[in-house]
Structures are given as structure tokens and as C-alpha cells.
Design an enzyme around this catalytic site. Structure first.
Site: not given
Length: 293
Positions: A147, A150
Site C-alpha cells: 500500500e 501505491h
């Protein structure tokens, strides 16, 4: 800066399209067939609406994610797990060279996590309570590294602006088709007849379905990049282990809201033609890509 660069690029694309239309004499061709349409003005109108909606969604993404998932932001850790999660995200963010994101937990038995936010230095990273309970510390750390990848890659901004370009051209070509059919087929001389509205709506639906394949293709591609970033931050073996753990839980229902599915680490399995409309590649392919690094 990333938003400004992408906006500048997309404005350049729109200007280029306008020039191509002018060089091809498309305005003249349409006028010769009884279609009185100003393509330049129409393109600007569609761009305002196409990008406007996407950018509003981007700037509201953190608020919408919190409300849509019931995410509780960890401000004062209540448990050892929360303290560990906060410390882990802080360490990963530092290693990735981004600002410390908000960290939250959302109530869900499904193993999932997501990242969102318009600014890579003020993002939100959240993990489901089910994942935090069942995954080992190493596996959970790899998921958070994914994450953070990202965020560091600016994927939320890029995906939003690609959606803006797609929205613009869907609106643009749907109205050209509707206008042309209304003038040429239904012979409407002044204003718009019912044919324009019906054809425009149908064309917009069809073009949206086709164009969404581009958006989903990019979404799948960015998952490979986030996996690679996660492997760099948490270790290749740990990232592979986390994906294998997700694969073992693939039968469990995923309950992220639809607008957040593309930002989660996992989604429902889709087969056949519907695979073109999935936001994530198959976990087997993602694992294989990491094994071949």
C-alpha cells in the site's frame, strides 16, 4: 507537482486532438453533411466535466474512504497491534521517501487493505481487522509495504487523471454520435430531437464500457508495480508470502465499497471476458512476477 504535470500533459493531449480535427477538416466534413457542431467548444465542455468529476473524487477520496468503510484512524494506539501497525507504517513511509500517512483499521473479516489520498505526503493507509488478526506480522508488514508502494508511485493521482481523460472522450464522442444521428437520420433542423438524447445516452453507455477496459488495464498494471515496491520495502519472500496468504483466503467475500475496490490489495475472482473488467491481476500472476524478479 504530479497533478500539475499530469494536467499539463492532458491539456496538451486535448490541444493535439483539436489540431488533428482541424487539419483533417472534420468540422467541414460534418458541416457538409448537415451537422452543425463546434468540435473545439464541445471538447472543452467535455473536458471540464470529465476532469471535474474525477478531480473532485480525488480530493474527497480520504473522506469518502473513511465514511464508506468505517475506518477508525489510529491517533492514540489502544493495543500492542495498533502500536505495531503505526510503527510499521512510519518505518515503511520513511524508507519509501514519503510523508507519514494517516493509519486506520476498518471493520471487516475479509483480508484487505487500501491506500488513498490526493497527496503522496498526506495519504491514508488502512487495513481490515480480519487481516490484522489472521496474518503474521511479516505478512501484514508486506501488505502495508504494498500500500505504501501505491502511495509512493502516485497511483491514486494517475488513475484518477486517466479516468478524467477517458470520461472526457466518452462524453465527447457520445455527443458527436448523438448529434450526427439526430441531424442526418432523424432530420432535426433546429435544436435537438428525442433521437439525440436517446442515441447519446446509448452511445455513452457503450463507450463507457469499452473505455473502462483501459482504466482497468492500468489498474492491473499498477498492482505489479506496487507488488515490486512492496518487495523492495519488506523483502521479496515476505511479499510473496503475503500474496500466497491472500490466495488461500480468496473464497471469502470482499466487502470494500465499489469505489474503493481498485485501491484494495485483493478483489473478487473474475473469469473469462469479465477478467477484462477486473482491477487486479490474478494472484497467481502476481506471485509469478515476484518469483521471476
Amino acid at each position: 507537482m504530479r497533478i500539475l504535470l499530469f494536467l499539463a500533459t492532458n491539456i496538451a493531449v486535448l490541444v493535439l486532438v483539436s489540431l488533428v480535427f482541424s487539419l483533417l477538416g472534420l468540422d467541414g466534413i460534418l458541416a457538409a453533411n448537415g451537422v452543425d457542431l463546434n468540435l473545439g467548444s464541445l471538447l472543452i465542455f467535455c473536458a471540464l466535466f470529465g476532469f471535474g468529476g474525477s478531480l473532485i473524487s480525488l480530493f474527497l477520496s480520504k473522506w469518502m474512504a473513511k465514511r464508506g468503510t468505517g475506518t477508525r484512524i489510529i491517533e492514540n494506539p489502544r493495543t500492542r497491534d495498533e502500536q505495531w501497525l503505526l510503527d510499521t507504517v512510519r518505518e515503511l513511509a520513511r524508507d519509501a521517501g514519503i510523508g507519514m500517512p494517516e493509519v486506520g483499521i476498518f471493520p471487516s473479516e475479509a483480508a484487505n487493505a487500501f491506500a488513498t489520498g490526493w497527496n503522496r505526503n498526506a495519504a491514508l493507509v488502512a487495513v481490515s481487522s480480519g487481516l490484522l488478526q489472521r496474518f503474521s506480522r511479516e505478512e501484514a508488514r508486506a501488505v502495508m509495504a504494498h500500500e505504501i508502494g501505491h502511495v509512493a508511485n502516485g497511483d491514486m493521482v494517475t488513475l484518477t487523471l486517466i479516468q478524467g481523460v477517458v470520461n472526457t472522450f466518452v462524453l465527447f464522442f457520445a455527443r458527436i454520435i448523438g448529434h450526427t444521428v439526430d441531424r442526418v437520420v432523424f432530420k432535426t433542423q433546429n435544436g435537438y430531437g428525442i433521437g439525440y438524447y436517446v442515441v447519446t445516452i446509448v452511445a455513452q453507455i457503450v463507450l463507457s464500457i469499452l473505455a473502462s477496459m483501459i482504466v482497468f488495464w492500468f489498474s492491473r498494471w499498477r498492482e505489479y508495480r506496487a507488488d515490486a515496491a512492496g518487495a523492495s520495502l519488506a523483502g521479496n519472500a515476505a511479499m510473496i508470502g503475503a500474496l500466497q496468504r491472500l490466495r488461500a483466503e480468496q473464497g471469502l467475500p470482499q466487502d470494500l465499497p465499489g469505489e474503493l475496490t481498485a485501491f484494495g490489495i485483493s478483489e473478487q475472482l473474475k473469469e473469462g471476458l469479465s477478467g477484462l473488467f477486473r482491477s487486479h491481476p490474478p494472484l497467481e500472476d502476481r506471485i509469478r512476477a515476484l518469483q521471476q524478479r
